[in-house]
Design a protein around this motif. Sequence first.
Motif, PDB file in Angstrom:
ATOM      1  N   UNK A   1       0.849  -1.172   0.000  1.00  0.00           N
ATOM      2  CA  UNK A   1       0.000   0.000   0.000  1.00  0.00           C
ATOM      3  C   UNK A   1       0.899   1.242   0.000  1.00  0.00           C
ATOM      4  N   UNK A   2       0.543   2.206  -0.840  1.00  0.00           N
ATOM      5  CA  UNK A   2       1.333   3.428  -0.995  1.00  0.00           C
ATOM      6  C   UNK A   2       0.439   4.630  -0.695  1.00  0.00           C
ATOM      7  N   UNK A   3       0.927   5.505   0.202  1.00  0.00           N
ATOM      8  CA  UNK A   3       0.155   6.663   0.646  1.00  0.00           C
ATOM      9  C   UNK A   3       0.964   7.929   0.379  1.00  0.00           C
ATOM     10  N   UNK A   4       0.350   8.886  -0.295  1.00  0.00           N
ATOM     11  CA  UNK A   4       0.947  10.202  -0.526  1.00  0.00           C
ATOM     12  C   UNK A   4       0.419  11.131   0.560  1.00  0.00           C
ATOM     13  N   UNK A   5       1.339  11.798   1.271  1.00  0.00           N
ATOM     14  CA  UNK A   5       0.975  12.688   2.371  1.00  0.00           C
ATOM     15  C   UNK A   5       1.481  14.090   2.055  1.00  0.00           C
ATOM     16  N   UNK A   6       0.564  15.064   2.069  1.00  0.00           N
ATOM     17  CA  UNK A   6       0.893  16.453   1.737  1.00  0.00           C
ATOM     18  C   UNK A   6       0.208  17.384   2.725  1.00  0.00           C
ATOM     19  N   UNK A   7       0.624  18.648   2.694  1.00  0.00           N
ATOM     20  CA  UNK A   7      -0.023  19.654   3.533  1.00  0.00           C
ATOM     21  C   UNK A   7       0.306  21.037   3.014  1.00  0.00           C
ATOM     22  N   UNK A   8      -0.478  21.999   3.455  1.00  0.00           N
ATOM     23  CA  UNK A   8      -0.184  23.410   3.264  1.00  0.00           C
ATOM     24  C   UNK A   8       0.118  23.777   1.815  1.00  0.00           C
ATOM     25  N   UNK A   9      -0.802  23.409   0.930  1.00  0.00           N
ATOM     26  CA  UNK A   9      -0.643  23.766  -0.479  1.00  0.00           C
ATOM     27  C   UNK A   9      -1.210  25.150  -0.769  1.00  0.00           C
ATOM     28  N   UNK A  10      -2.095  25.641   0.072  1.00  0.00           N
ATOM     29  CA  UNK A  10      -2.597  27.020   0.005  1.00  0.00           C
ATOM     30  C   UNK A  10      -3.059  27.450  -1.380  1.00  0.00           C
ATOM     31  N   UNK A  11      -3.777  26.566  -2.033  1.00  0.00           N
ATOM     32  CA  UNK A  11      -4.396  26.816  -3.353  1.00  0.00           C
ATOM     33  C   UNK A  11      -3.377  27.078  -4.472  1.00  0.00           C
ATOM     34  N   UNK A  12      -2.136  26.881  -4.205  1.00  0.00           N
ATOM     35  CA  UNK A  12      -1.089  26.943  -5.240  1.00  0.00           C
ATOM     36  C   UNK A  12      -0.767  25.500  -5.585  1.00  0.00           C
ATOM     37  N   UNK A  13      -1.536  24.952  -6.515  1.00  0.00           N
ATOM     38  CA  UNK A  13      -1.592  23.512  -6.692  1.00  0.00           C
ATOM     39  C   UNK A  13      -0.674  22.930  -7.765  1.00  0.00           C
ATOM     40  N   UNK A  14       0.128  23.739  -8.412  1.00  0.00           N
ATOM     41  CA  UNK A  14       0.991  23.236  -9.479  1.00  0.00           C
ATOM     42  C   UNK A  14       1.955  22.166  -8.998  1.00  0.00           C
ATOM     43  N   UNK A  15       2.635  22.411  -7.877  1.00  0.00           N
ATOM     44  CA  UNK A  15       3.573  21.416  -7.345  1.00  0.00           C
ATOM     45  C   UNK A  15       2.848  20.146  -6.924  1.00  0.00           C
ATOM     46  N   UNK A  16       1.670  20.291  -6.343  1.00  0.00           N
ATOM     47  CA  UNK A  16       0.904  19.116  -5.937  1.00  0.00           C
ATOM     48  C   UNK A  16       0.500  18.290  -7.155  1.00  0.00           C
ATOM     49  N   UNK A  35      -5.720  23.526   2.201  1.00  0.00           N
ATOM     50  CA  UNK A  35      -5.905  23.385   0.755  1.00  0.00           C
ATOM     51  C   UNK A  35      -6.591  24.630   0.196  1.00  0.00           C
ATOM     52  N   UNK A  36      -7.290  25.343   1.052  1.00  0.00           N
ATOM     53  CA  UNK A  36      -7.927  26.623   0.734  1.00  0.00           C
ATOM     54  C   UNK A  36      -8.867  26.575  -0.472  1.00  0.00           C
ATOM     55  N   UNK A  37      -9.747  25.581  -0.499  1.00  0.00           N
ATOM     56  CA  UNK A  37     -10.759  25.525  -1.548  1.00  0.00           C
ATOM     57  C   UNK A  37     -10.433  24.612  -2.712  1.00  0.00           C
ATOM     58  N   UNK A 132       5.648  18.744   5.492  1.00  0.00           N
ATOM     59  CA  UNK A 132       6.111  20.066   5.080  1.00  0.00           C
ATOM     60  C   UNK A 132       5.092  20.707   4.150  1.00  0.00           C
ATOM     61  N   UNK A 133       5.550  21.621   3.334  1.00  0.00           N
ATOM     62  CA  UNK A 133       4.662  22.335   2.413  1.00  0.00           C
ATOM     63  C   UNK A 133       5.177  22.248   0.988  1.00  0.00           C
ATOM     64  N   UNK A 134       4.257  22.012   0.062  1.00  0.00           N
ATOM     65  CA  UNK A 134       4.610  22.025  -1.360  1.00  0.00           C
ATOM     66  C   UNK A 134       4.591  23.428  -1.939  1.00  0.00           C
ATOM     67  N   UNK A 135       4.023  24.385  -1.229  1.00  0.00           N
ATOM     68  CA  UNK A 135       3.870  25.737  -1.775  1.00  0.00           C
ATOM     69  C   UNK A 135       4.713  26.792  -1.079  1.00  0.00           C
ATOM     70  N   UNK A 136       4.822  26.706   0.242  1.00  0.00           N
ATOM     71  CA  UNK A 136       5.547  27.727   1.011  1.00  0.00           C
ATOM     72  C   UNK A 136       6.427  27.067   2.067  1.00  0.00           C
TER      73      UNK A 136
END
Length: 164
Positions: A1-16, A35-37, A132-136
């Motif tokens: 089983x493989x799980x992707x864990x992310x946080x704090x993308x703040x609607x800047x979703x290109x990196x995600x 995720x801000x919407x 961590x954060x993908x956006x900031x």
Amino acid sequence: MKILIVSDTHRRDGNLQEVIERTAPFDMLIHLGDAEGSEDRIAAWCREQNADCEVHMILGNNDFFSSLEREKEISIGNYKAFLCHGHFYSVSVGYERLVDEARDRGAQIAMFGHTHKPCLDMRKGITVLNPGSLSFPRQDGRRPSYMLMEIDREGEAHYTVNYL
């Protein structure tokens, strides 16, 4: 089983979106708040790469108009995980309150965001992690980060912090 864990993308979703494409296929996505919407868009991207992908998202301190849950308890293989953004547990100054809450809930894993700094630690028998954060990002070097969790054939969890 493989799980992707992310946080704090703040609607800047290109990196995600790039990370989803790069790490696919995976069985579960966990987004630990702010995720801000973008919640529906993120879920759609995950399900495009795997129709059966489980998606778990929780409320962050900047998710003002969201109906997401503030906290969640989920099963991942043989593990119980406690998910929260972290701001209600003062994670910016330490993990003690978060670890105590996870233990009180019978969880072996405590996942949080909020600090924008990746963390993978063991405290009082609890695996504590923040992708961590993908956006900031705020850690030294300020590289966007995310985490992968994999459950092997024996049911053991393995974690890697990854950077763009």
